[in-house]
Design a protein around this motif. Structure first.
Motif, PDB file in Angstrom:
ATOM      1  N   THR A  50     -21.671  35.789 -24.470  1.00 57.68           N
ATOM      2  CA  THR A  50     -20.334  35.270 -24.726  1.00 57.68           C
ATOM      3  C   THR A  50     -20.092  35.349 -26.228  1.00 57.68           C
ATOM      4  O   THR A  50     -20.666  34.574 -26.999  1.00 57.68           O
TER       5      THR A  50
ATOM      6  N   ARG B 102     -20.452  42.718 -21.647  1.00 58.49           N
ATOM      7  CA  ARG B 102     -21.012  42.539 -20.298  1.00 58.49           C
ATOM      8  C   ARG B 102     -21.187  43.873 -19.585  1.00 58.49           C
ATOM      9  O   ARG B 102     -22.096  44.034 -18.775  1.00 58.49           O
ATOM     10  N   GLN B 103     -20.334  44.855 -19.887  1.00 54.77           N
ATOM     11  CA  GLN B 103     -20.500  46.189 -19.306  1.00 54.77           C
ATOM     12  C   GLN B 103     -21.670  46.923 -19.947  1.00 54.77           C
ATOM     13  O   GLN B 103     -22.454  47.572 -19.256  1.00 54.77           O
TER      14      GLN B 103
ATOM     15  N   ARG C  79     -27.611  40.767 -19.527  1.00 48.07           N
ATOM     16  CA  ARG C  79     -27.429  39.582 -20.382  1.00 48.07           C
ATOM     17  C   ARG C  79     -26.111  38.924 -20.026  1.00 48.07           C
ATOM     18  O   ARG C  79     -25.197  39.579 -19.528  1.00 48.07           O
ATOM     19  N   THR C  80     -26.004  37.640 -20.317  1.00 50.23           N
ATOM     20  CA  THR C  80     -24.746  36.920 -20.086  1.00 50.23           C
ATOM     21  C   THR C  80     -24.184  36.509 -21.441  1.00 50.23           C
ATOM     22  O   THR C  80     -24.143  35.328 -21.779  1.00 50.23           O
TER      23      THR C  80
ATOM     24  N   ASP D  33     -25.884  33.431 -25.336  1.00 48.86           N
ATOM     25  CA  ASP D  33     -26.359  34.046 -24.112  1.00 48.86           C
ATOM     26  C   ASP D  33     -26.488  32.922 -23.088  1.00 48.86           C
ATOM     27  O   ASP D  33     -27.073  31.881 -23.390  1.00 48.86           O
TER      28      ASP D  33
ATOM     29  N   CYS E  97     -22.953  35.872 -30.648  1.00 50.52           N
ATOM     30  CA  CYS E  97     -22.789  35.508 -29.236  1.00 50.52           C
ATOM     31  C   CYS E  97     -23.724  34.376 -28.856  1.00 50.52           C
ATOM     32  O   CYS E  97     -24.757  34.159 -29.477  1.00 50.52           O
TER      33      CYS E  97
ATOM     34  N   TYR F  81     -24.262  45.613 -21.632  1.00 47.05           N
ATOM     35  CA  TYR F  81     -25.534  44.886 -21.527  1.00 47.05           C
ATOM     36  C   TYR F  81     -25.502  44.015 -20.267  1.00 47.05           C
ATOM     37  O   TYR F  81     -25.477  42.780 -20.355  1.00 47.05           O
ATOM     38  N   PRO F  82     -25.511  44.630 -19.091  1.00 49.28           N
ATOM     39  CA  PRO F  82     -25.314  43.874 -17.840  1.00 49.28           C
ATOM     40  C   PRO F  82     -26.433  42.901 -17.502  1.00 49.28           C
ATOM     41  O   PRO F  82     -26.210  41.985 -16.698  1.00 49.28           O
TER      42      PRO F  82
ATOM     43  N   LEU G 286     -15.754  40.434 -24.778  1.00 48.24           N
ATOM     44  CA  LEU G 286     -16.508  39.854 -23.660  1.00 48.24           C
ATOM     45  C   LEU G 286     -16.722  40.884 -22.553  1.00 48.24           C
ATOM     46  O   LEU G 286     -17.844  41.102 -22.090  1.00 48.24           O
ATOM     47  N   THR G 287     -15.658  41.549 -22.162  1.00 50.72           N
ATOM     48  CA  THR G 287     -15.740  42.562 -21.108  1.00 50.72           C
ATOM     49  C   THR G 287     -16.658  43.707 -21.521  1.00 50.72           C
ATOM     50  O   THR G 287     -17.520  44.133 -20.744  1.00 50.72           O
TER      51      THR G 287
END
Length: 92
Positions: A34, A25-26, A31-32, A49, A47, A28-29, A21-22
């Protein structure tokens, strides 16, 4: 074999889930993402989004931004069918 034994896919949990997860997110900032599952034989990660909670996105982790999205499925069960096909092919 249990439900979670979908080789080459496996469900993420605990520290590995947090790490994925971390990292996503780093990398592909915009995108959200999970993550919930990952292939053991490559960097593909299943994932959701945050912009679309139904579609499952297959993200090729560590790919350049804009090239990370490898495939999409119209929901969890569509992805699961494909994961079962991968299992059959992987174990053949």
């Amino acid at each position: 074999m249990g439900f979670s034994d979908l080789e080459p896919w496996y469900f993420l949990d605990g520290e590995e889930l947090n790490h994925a997860l971390t990292g996503l997110r780093q990398r592909y900032p915009d995108r959200t993402l999970t993550p919930f599952a990952r292939r053991q034989d490559n960097d593909d990660t299943a994932c959701w989004d945050g912009r679309d909670n139904k579609t499952v996105y297959i993200i090729h982790d560590f790919a350049s931004v804009g090239y990370e999205e490898r495939e999409t499925y119209d929901g969890f069960y569509s992805w699961l069918r494909a994961a079962i096909e991968d299992l059959i092919e992987f174990d053949s």
